[in-house]
Design an enzyme around this catalytic site. Structure first.
Site, mmCIF file in Angstrom:
data_model
loop_
_atom_site.group_PDB
_atom_site.id
_atom_site.type_symbol
_atom_site.label_atom_id
_atom_site.label_comp_id
_atom_site.label_asym_id
_atom_site.label_seq_id
_atom_site.Cartn_x
_atom_site.Cartn_y
_atom_site.Cartn_z
ATOM 1 N N ASP A 292 34.857 21.755 -60.720
ATOM 2 C CA ASP A 292 33.401 21.908 -60.663
ATOM 3 C C ASP A 292 32.809 21.108 -61.817
ATOM 4 O OD1 ASP A 292 34.340 23.866 -58.880
ATOM 5 O OD2 ASP A 292 32.630 25.176 -59.266
ATOM 6 N N LYS B 161 26.792 21.789 -55.425
ATOM 7 C CA LYS B 161 26.626 23.120 -56.000
ATOM 8 C C LYS B 161 25.313 23.183 -56.755
ATOM 9 C CE LYS B 161 28.966 26.116 -59.407
ATOM 10 N NZ LYS B 161 30.187 26.240 -60.245
ATOM 11 N N LYS C 245 27.670 25.168 -52.321
ATOM 12 C CA LYS C 245 27.965 26.355 -53.130
ATOM 13 C C LYS C 245 26.736 26.734 -53.955
ATOM 14 C CE LYS C 245 30.919 27.999 -56.924
ATOM 15 N NZ LYS C 245 32.075 27.670 -57.803
#
Length: 316
Positions: free
Chosen positions: A148, A216, A252
């Site tokens: 991430d 995300k 996400k």
């Protein structure tokens, strides 16, 4: 679309040529989807689905190997008294805890749960590119299945789009392992700092063009994290990206999603915008720590008719 990223000017023309976001319409649609109600059977399905999509997260300076091992045990068996509860999708930790998480999941009999590691000077992203690449390389070497990363918001907001593109592309490269496999790359925008919906759309396309496997919303470390309108906008972006280039990308939302009611609203949004194909942990995740507890309590209430309260679940 290689010509789009051939130069900074070409990339700027493309990103600023994307249709402008109708803020009022976006917010109205997100609000309308949030009013949908689901019945008991569908709610039970939604709760289990949401549990299976959670990236169970601890990203604190006080994290210890013991805390990470406990989190892994909880992710493997969210309710020790009910083995029908699904396992979570991933355990998300800092790079120095990735090896600990990987070993703990093997010991818990849950090697299928991924280890996600934040990288690239998370959460601010304020480091030189070689440092960010080394951060990512170390996480992958430690066993991270997913990375991430955070974008350089300063560069993005200054209009240095090609710099952000190249950074994502280079991080994607070091996600590849010597055996030919690769850690999946989630690209975090920190949407609360991007100022406008148009910037969120541009960041979404920029990251996908650079090879993001997931986009995300947030780090969970700022005042404004995931919101329904921003998540809806990102869902529309991945839908349009697949229609344009044939590549499917996951989404996400992270930060601030704490209740079953919130999670169900996001699942309805995914279903209505992208369809059932995206309703799996392969394509949609929740970045959360406290959400799992509420899902477990609501799940028990559906099965027993009694609300157990917070003492029923562990305190993370």
């Amino acid at each position: 679309m290689a010509d789009v990223t051939a130069s900074d000017a070409a990339l700027r023309r493309f990103l600023h040529g994307l249709p402008g976001v109708d803020a009022v319409g976006l917010q109205a649609r997100a609000a309308a989807l949030g009013t949908r109600s689901i019945k008991t059977t569908a709610k039970a399905y939604a709760i289990d689905l949401a549990i299976s999509m959670i990236d169970l997260t601890t990203l604190e300076g006080a994290d210890t190997p013991g805390k990470v091992r406990a989190l892994c045990a909880k992710g493997a068996h969210p309710d020790p008294l009910d083995r029908t509860v699904p396992r979570v999708a991933a355990i998300c930790v800092y790079p120095d805890m990735a090896a600990t998480a990987k070993a703990a999941l093997r010991e818990a009999g849950a090697p299928e749960i991924n280890v996600a590691s934040v990288a690239t000077a998370f959460p601010a992203g304020r480091a030189a590119l070689p440092v960010k690449l080394a951060d990512t390389r170390d996480a992958v070497a430690a066993g991270a299945d997913e990375i991430d990363m955070v974008i350089d918001r300063g560069a993005f907001l200054s209009g240095r789009y090609l710099q952000v593109f190249e950074e994502i592309r280079r991080v994607k490269e070091v996600c590849r392992r010597d055996d030919g496999t690769a850690a999946h790359l989630k690209v975090i925008f920190e949407t609360g700092e991007l100022q406008t919906y148009d910037n969120v759309r541009r960041a979404s396309w920029l990251a996908m063009l650079a090879g993001a496997d997931f986009i995300k919303t947030s780090t969970g470390k700022v005042a404004v994290n995931a919101t329904p309108p921003v998540t809806l906008l990102m869902l529309e972006a991945v839908r349009d990206f697949r229609a344009a280039v044939g590549v499917q990308v996951g989404v996400k939302p992270a930060g601030g999603i704490r209740t079953t009611k919130d999670a169900v609203k996001y699942l309805v949004m995914v279903n209505e915008t992208l369809g059932e194909e995206w309703l799996t942990a392969d394509w949609f995740r929740f970045g959360a720590s406290s959400l799992l507890n509420d899902l477990l309590m609501q799940r028990q209430k559906l099965s027993t008719g009694r609300y157990s309260g917070p003492d029923y679940v562990t305190v993370d």
